[in-house]
Design a protein around this motif. Sequence first.
Motif, mmCIF file in Angstrom:
data_model
loop_
_atom_site.group_PDB
_atom_site.id
_atom_site.type_symbol
_atom_site.label_atom_id
_atom_site.label_comp_id
_atom_site.label_asym_id
_atom_site.label_seq_id
_atom_site.Cartn_x
_atom_site.Cartn_y
_atom_site.Cartn_z
ATOM 1 N N GLU A 1 0.832 -1.188 0.051
ATOM 2 C CA GLU A 1 -0.025 -0.162 0.049
ATOM 3 C C GLU A 1 0.633 1.119 0.077
ATOM 4 N N ALA A 2 0.583 2.135 -1.099
ATOM 5 C CA ALA A 2 1.183 3.509 -1.088
ATOM 6 C C ALA A 2 0.357 4.394 -0.322
ATOM 7 N N LYS A 3 0.755 5.426 0.699
ATOM 8 C CA LYS A 3 0.003 6.091 1.575
ATOM 9 C C LYS A 3 0.453 7.466 1.311
ATOM 10 N N LEU A 4 -0.580 8.465 1.689
ATOM 11 C CA LEU A 4 -0.277 9.652 1.577
ATOM 12 C C LEU A 4 1.196 10.280 2.085
ATOM 13 N N GLY A 5 1.855 10.822 1.455
ATOM 14 C CA GLY A 5 3.144 11.391 1.766
ATOM 15 C C GLY A 5 4.170 10.544 1.780
ATOM 16 N N GLN A 6 4.173 9.316 1.223
ATOM 17 C CA GLN A 6 5.096 8.259 0.988
ATOM 18 C C GLN A 6 5.743 8.354 -0.045
ATOM 19 N N GLY A 7 7.230 8.373 0.143
ATOM 20 C CA GLY A 7 8.378 8.637 -0.974
ATOM 21 C C GLY A 7 8.223 7.230 -1.880
ATOM 22 N N LEU A 8 8.483 7.241 -3.305
ATOM 23 C CA LEU A 8 8.418 6.281 -4.088
ATOM 24 C C LEU A 8 9.501 6.225 -5.062
ATOM 25 N N TYR A 9 10.232 5.081 -5.487
ATOM 26 C CA TYR A 9 10.850 5.089 -6.733
ATOM 27 C C TYR A 9 10.508 4.042 -7.814
ATOM 28 N N THR A 10 10.958 3.908 -8.827
ATOM 29 C CA THR A 10 10.677 3.036 -9.656
ATOM 30 C C THR A 10 11.860 2.398 -10.408
ATOM 31 N N THR A 11 11.986 1.251 -10.716
ATOM 32 C CA THR A 11 12.782 0.601 -11.586
ATOM 33 C C THR A 11 12.295 -0.084 -12.685
ATOM 34 N N LEU A 12 13.263 -0.270 -13.768
ATOM 35 C CA LEU A 12 12.682 -0.928 -15.042
ATOM 36 C C LEU A 12 13.626 -1.868 -15.562
ATOM 37 N N GLN A 13 13.076 -3.238 -15.776
ATOM 38 C CA GLN A 13 14.003 -4.261 -16.534
ATOM 39 C C GLN A 13 13.567 -4.560 -17.754
ATOM 40 N N LEU A 14 14.199 -4.345 -18.715
ATOM 41 C CA LEU A 14 13.941 -4.634 -20.058
ATOM 42 C C LEU A 14 14.341 -6.103 -20.333
ATOM 43 N N LEU A 15 13.014 -6.573 -20.406
ATOM 44 C CA LEU A 15 13.050 -8.415 -20.667
ATOM 45 C C LEU A 15 13.552 -8.797 -22.136
ATOM 46 N N SER A 16 13.036 -8.040 -23.107
ATOM 47 C CA SER A 16 13.294 -8.267 -24.394
ATOM 48 C C SER A 16 13.043 -7.077 -25.509
ATOM 49 N N SER A 17 13.622 -6.894 -26.676
ATOM 50 C CA SER A 17 13.540 -5.760 -27.687
ATOM 51 C C SER A 17 13.670 -6.599 -28.987
#
Length: 498
Positions: free
Chosen positions: A408-424
């Motif tokens: 659960e992401a809540k009000l005021g919470q800091g977040l970051y995202t990561t991405l893994q490229l599976l194929s192209s």
Amino acid sequence: MSRIQKAACIGGGVIGGAWIARFALAGIDVKVFDPHPDAKRIIGEVLANAERAYGMLTTAPLPKKGDVTFCDSLEDAVRDADWIQESVPERLELKRGVLTQIDAAAQPAALIGSSTSGLMPTELQRDMRHPERLFVAHPYNPVYLLPLVELVGGEKTARSVLDDAKAKLVPIGMKGVIIKKEIEAFVGDRLLESVWREALWLIKDDICDTETLDDVIRYSFGMRWAQMGLFETYRIAGGEAGMRHFLAQFGPCLAWPWSKLTDVVDLDDALVEKISAQSDAQSGARGIRELERIRDQNLVGIMHALKAGDDGRGWGTGKILADFEKYLWQSAEKTETTVSATEPLRLLETRVNAAWVDYNGHMTEHRYLQLFGDTADALLRLVGVDMAYVEAGHSYYTVETHIRHLGEAKLGQGLYTTLQLLSSDRKRLHFFTRIHDQASGDLIATAEQLMLHVDSKAGKSVDAPADVQAKTAVIAEAHANLPMPDGAGRSVGQRKAQ
């Protein structure tokens, strides 16, 4: 593009403080002079509300916030500025004296704007040595969100100054409109004063109370005005024959004795108490700062809705927001993202703001999709698919998405995202994105997505250019030896392996 390099604000009340916020959040250093003993606290509270509003307003990369420096004298504040905004109380002699001081201390090329709501610029510039650079720059509250600035010159104001001011407002997300002739109260306040005058009579004559009057505005023509203003709204009301039919049908009504616009209501003690009591009953349970936050959140929502025009242009303030975001993306510093063979790309950092949460105080579902989309956009920019690329007629479209909600992401919470490229390959990008808690790194949600390269004008899939394929291949090769993410390839509802 003509830009403000350094700003000075003289006066830090409701309007001055919001000007400071608008400049600072556009990355401009601001020097402030305001002798009020609570100036720092008041401006700090306004700036905090503005930062909260900008967090809701856009995910485009804002520049580094400008420094706000409080000065001990007016002369220190204005000395190096190229845009000086005066926002002292609305008294002619006071403003005239302050502007004359500013004029004497400012560098020769500095623009000087006054936030007056109705004083004539010719009167304000009377005693200045360089009156050609003085103009009215009349904004609307809250200045950090509402983009309009009425630009009004006096008899000695140079037209080139007004043109320069209009151009300099664009990079800070504002729209300057040059008023052809100076007139008391300019355009906006003339309209507002006429509505307000009639409203006071309606309350005095017990036709309605303040809440009913506000309901009449916000549930009807107020919504129309936000997107189309007055005349475009009435053009539609004229049907297929347009404005000519509307004027022919409703023009005669102007001669009917409906209005008391020419009569001035007597704001005696009894009427002041009556209006104040009704206003307290209507809104008094909430403090001013709370009402400001509610107002800002609603304004942001309206601007977002107006940005999504079906022709891609947006309407009203939505178009200004879209143009501002385009400018932010184009002028953002190019950040280097490390492509590693040992971990996914880290592409986005954000914080859950009040516009993102539902009635439980948790981030609502469509905001997860927004974060995954913003992360995908960051990947595309990394491989050369930026705004110019899209405007040229090509892009990647998402064709499949599978989201898992794990926390659960809540009000005021800091977040970051990561991405893994599976194929192209020549047309497709297949990747896996994770949302993490910024403090603990705990996993909150994942998305597996497939994108297809398209010719947007032709409406069909096509091969990506060789340089884009080469850039995606570098990332795919680096990620080839990363472990397959838990959850990749799963179908909706699939049970975990025991």
